[in-house]
Design a protein around this motif. Structure first.
Motif, PDB file in Angstrom:
ATOM      1  N   GLY A   1       0.792  -1.232   0.000  1.00  0.00           N
ATOM      2  CA  GLY A   1       0.000   0.000   0.000  1.00  0.00           C
ATOM      3  C   GLY A   1       0.821   1.277   0.000  1.00  0.00           C
ATOM      4  O   GLY A   1       0.333   2.333  -0.373  1.00  0.00           O
ATOM      5  N   TRP A   2       2.100   1.183   0.396  1.00  0.00           N
ATOM      6  CA  TRP A   2       2.908   2.396   0.519  1.00  0.00           C
ATOM      7  C   TRP A   2       3.408   2.878  -0.832  1.00  0.00           C
ATOM      8  O   TRP A   2       3.838   4.001  -0.975  1.00  0.00           O
ATOM      9  CB  TRP A   2       4.102   2.127   1.432  1.00  0.00           C
ATOM     10  N   PHE A   3       3.354   2.011  -1.841  1.00  0.00           N
ATOM     11  CA  PHE A   3       4.072   2.338  -3.072  1.00  0.00           C
ATOM     12  C   PHE A   3       3.354   3.372  -3.943  1.00  0.00           C
ATOM     13  O   PHE A   3       3.982   4.286  -4.469  1.00  0.00           O
ATOM     14  CB  PHE A   3       4.348   1.064  -3.879  1.00  0.00           C
TER      15      PHE A   3
ATOM     16  N   GLY B   1       2.700   9.079  -6.053  1.00  0.00           N
ATOM     17  CA  GLY B   1       1.937  10.316  -5.953  1.00  0.00           C
ATOM     18  C   GLY B   1       0.608  10.266  -6.667  1.00  0.00           C
ATOM     19  O   GLY B   1      -0.244  11.093  -6.424  1.00  0.00           O
ATOM     20  N   SER B   2       0.426   9.320  -7.580  1.00  0.00           N
ATOM     21  CA  SER B   2      -0.835   9.287  -8.296  1.00  0.00           C
ATOM     22  C   SER B   2      -1.053   7.896  -8.857  1.00  0.00           C
ATOM     23  O   SER B   2      -0.132   7.279  -9.396  1.00  0.00           O
ATOM     24  CB  SER B   2      -0.805  10.342  -9.407  1.00  0.00           C
ATOM     25  N   GLU B   3      -2.259   7.395  -8.678  1.00  0.00           N
ATOM     26  CA  GLU B   3      -2.534   6.034  -9.132  1.00  0.00           C
ATOM     27  C   GLU B   3      -2.525   5.942 -10.656  1.00  0.00           C
ATOM     28  O   GLU B   3      -2.166   4.919 -11.228  1.00  0.00           O
ATOM     29  CB  GLU B   3      -3.880   5.559  -8.590  1.00  0.00           C
ATOM     30  N   TYR B   4      -2.890   7.045 -11.295  1.00  0.00           N
ATOM     31  CA  TYR B   4      -2.848   7.054 -12.761  1.00  0.00           C
ATOM     32  C   TYR B   4      -1.420   6.790 -13.235  1.00  0.00           C
ATOM     33  O   TYR B   4      -1.184   5.986 -14.140  1.00  0.00           O
ATOM     34  CB  TYR B   4      -3.352   8.406 -13.263  1.00  0.00           C
TER      35      TYR B   4
ATOM     36  N   ASN C   1      -7.890  13.162  -7.453  1.00  0.00           N
ATOM     37  CA  ASN C   1      -6.551  12.569  -7.485  1.00  0.00           C
ATOM     38  C   ASN C   1      -5.480  13.650  -7.400  1.00  0.00           C
ATOM     39  O   ASN C   1      -5.624  14.713  -7.997  1.00  0.00           O
ATOM     40  CB  ASN C   1      -6.324  11.806  -8.787  1.00  0.00           C
ATOM     41  N   ALA C   2      -4.398  13.304  -6.676  1.00  0.00           N
ATOM     42  CA  ALA C   2      -3.246  14.193  -6.683  1.00  0.00           C
ATOM     43  C   ALA C   2      -2.751  14.278  -8.120  1.00  0.00           C
ATOM     44  O   ALA C   2      -2.631  13.258  -8.787  1.00  0.00           O
ATOM     45  CB  ALA C   2      -2.157  13.622  -5.781  1.00  0.00           C
TER      46      ALA C   2
END
Lengths: 236, 360
Positions: A165-167, A172-175, B298-299
């Motif tokens: 989960g930390w990665f 900074g953004s899931e995209y 989202n960031a």
């Protein structure tokens, strides 16, 4: 005449790869193929023209499940890789980048591959290949971290969530985690194509069991390889 | 001055116990808690004094307020007038000037360690923060001053959480999220551009009633509202699973309301409650209106263009799949050439060896 058909020459057989590494290798080959194809289909799915989702074949749902299944199989198979790494020196042919000879030999091999030299020194595994395989593991690690990171983001308190989960917040953004996952997948596939070529080429040019070693675990070399000491621990 | 609780407030207004309990049940579901928590909510609402809230605005468009005042349950007016003690708010206050700023200082002094600081908008970090001024000082100064004594800080909107639209490349004002200016105060990020009204009110009510911040995920967002992807709660998800997609905005799939994944929908990467709470008392949300999600909570969503395709395009070839396929093709050609030269080299070497042998 007989010289060309049948040759008698002395060879030394080196036992290099443990069965654990060999099984891992083939699980990896199958997994990477399946993961790449399903991954491409997940990013750019085909369109089903159906009247109702419930009456369709649930195409993308299945493709995603196959992707996740092989992600788990592949990751779990690292247990074999790690076990082999512990018990067998031949499974530990990593790049000795802290040694001068690593760079000298890399240049030697690279010169041969760019046709500047007729041959390179004999190796169990040449330094260029060692570097390439180490890079491959780095790419795979990125895939595992981004993949499971994305996968477990909805369940951050689970074990998987705690492990991975930390990665994604680090990126900074899931995209971008998705994009990195996708870009690195291309990197792995292109490296795999290069790997297949180099292995077949080595088999063809040197005929010392480069391909069969991943089945039998042994290489049959005409000359004593420079890195033979890595098998019995006599070369640092 | 003894501060009153929600129950005191109901009694003072002559409202019944029944309507108080009903209000508490509504609050429980609003905060995303299970029904067995009702009793705790009632207890808290009876005893906990109404929270003091200081609400400040930085580098932003005030769109979060526009969202906030449309909260339906509870009504924003109810929340502001009855359920929290809103002592200072740049937008909703009638007062202004020096008395207003003096009141902020007084509030911070009087309720030190007890008030909730709600922040909307990013901070400017470039040129000592001069691009966003508030009350004669930089906004980052105000932020440091107000957060020093805050029990908790709520970052409303993607600006306060991550920097927002004005942080888009090249980010001339050095906009960033507020976290670096609030010291050790506990921070709750409530991203969204804007956040869902009920999520805004729900978070502040949670802190108000339980005196603690709600459970947060790895990124500091409350799990009850940001624990699910929009994709996983989307009513169009069955179309995704079945592979039924709209490919343009005017095709058969778009008209039939199929999945907008191929039109760049960011639902699979976005955590928010749009799918289950929806907007404005469940009226709709972007995907329901036929527009792909742009991932506004989202960031960095502002730099993740183009918003209407799944992947960015680079140069004349296009996205990475096309570049990758081209690279694989180029590699095949290169490999073939390398193989031919390798064979030639091998033949040359063998011929040379043979000649040497004969020469012996």
């Amino acid at each position: 005449m007989a010289d060309e058909i049948m040759k008698e020459e002395p060879r030394k057989t080196y036992y290099v790869f443990s069965p654990f590494l060999r099984i891992f290798h083939w699980i990896m080959a199958i997994s990477i193929t399946v993961l790449f194809i399903t991954g491409i289909l997940i990013t750019t799915p085909w369109v089903t023209y159906s009247s109702e989702p419930t009456t369709s074949w649930m195409a993308l749902d299945w493709i995603r499940n196959i992707h996740f299944l092989f992600a788990y199989i592949f990751t779990a198979s690292f247990i074999l890789r790690i076990y082999g790494f512990i018990i067998n020196r031949g499974d530990r042919l990593f790049p000795h980048f802290w040694k001068g000879y690593f760079y000298r030999n890399t240049i030697d091999v690279a010169m041969h591959y760019s046709f500047l030299k007729f041959e390179h020194k004999p190796f169990l595994r040449n330094p260029l290949a060692r570097g390439a395989y180490a890079t491959m593991y780095v790419l795979i690690a990125i895939e595992i971290l981004t993949g499971f990171g994305i996968y477990y983001m909805t369940d951050t308190s689970s074990l998987g969530g705690m492990l991975f989960g930390w990665f994604v917040p680090l990126i900074g953004s899931e995209y971008w985690a998705h994009l990195i996952h996708h870009y690195v997948a291309w990197g792995i596939i292109l490296s795999a194509l290069g790997h297949i070529y180099m292995v077949i080429r080595a088999e063809f040019m040197e005929g010392e069991g480069e391909v069969s070693s991943m089945f039998a675990g042994t290489k049959m070399l005409r000359h004593k390889p420079f890195d033979a000491g890595h098998l019995d621990g006599t070369l640092d | 001055m003894e501060r009153e609780s929600l129950w005191d407030h109901y009694m003072k207004k002559g409202m019944s116990r029944r309507s108080f309990v009903k209000g508490c049940i509504a609050l429980t579901s609003l905060m995303g808690l299970s029904t067995d928590m009702v009793i705790k909510v009632v207890e808290a609402a009876e005893k906990t004094p109404l929270p003091v809230v200081v609400w400040i605005h930085g580098h932003e468009c005030t769109g979060c307020d526009e969202s906030f005042i449309r909260s339906g349950s509870p009504l924003a007016s109810d929340l502001v007038l009855n359920e929290i003690a809103l002592e200072y708010d740049h937008l909703l206050s009638a007062a202004c000037g020096e008395p207003f700023e003096a009141h902020l200082d007084k509030t911070i002094q009087q309720y030190k360690g007890k008030y909730i600081l709600a922040v909307e908008g990013a901070t400017c970090t470039k040129d000592n923060g001069v691009y966003c001024m508030s009350g004669g000082h930089t906004f980052s100064h105000l932020l440091q001053k107000a957060s020093a004594g805050a029990a908790a800080v709520v970052a409303y909107g993607s600006c306060a959480a991550y920097g927002g639209i004005q942080a888009a490349k090249p980010n001339p004002t050095g906009s960033s999220g507020i976290s670096q200016f609030i010291g050790n105060a506990p921070l709750v990020k409530v991203p969204g551009c804007p956040p869902i009204p009920e999520v805004m009110t729900g978070v502040i009510m949670h802190i108000a009633l339980f005196g603690s911040i709600p459970p947060l995920d790895n990124d500091g967002r409350p799990k009850q509202f940001y624990g699910n992807r929009i994709h996983d709660t989307c009513y169009r998800r069955p179309f995704f699973d079945a592979g039924m997609f709209a490919e343009t905005f005017d095709d058969k799939g778009a008209k039939a309301g199929w999945c907008l994944y191929k039109l760049g929908c960011r639902g699979p990467e976005t955590y928010n409650s749009c799918g289950n709470l929806r907007w404005f008392q469940g009226m709709s949300y972007p995907i329901q209106s036929g527009a792909p999600c742009i991932g506004c909570s989202n960031a960095n969503f502002w730099d993740e263009d183009p918003l209407l395709t799944r992947m960015p395009e680079y140069g004349p070839l296009g996205n990475v799949d096309k570049i990758g396929a081209a690279a694989a093709g180029a590699m095949a050609v290169g490999v073939a050439a390398h193989a031919v030269v390798s064979v030639a080299q091998k033949n040359m070497k063998e011929a040379k060896e043979l000649a040497e042998k004969k020469g012996e």
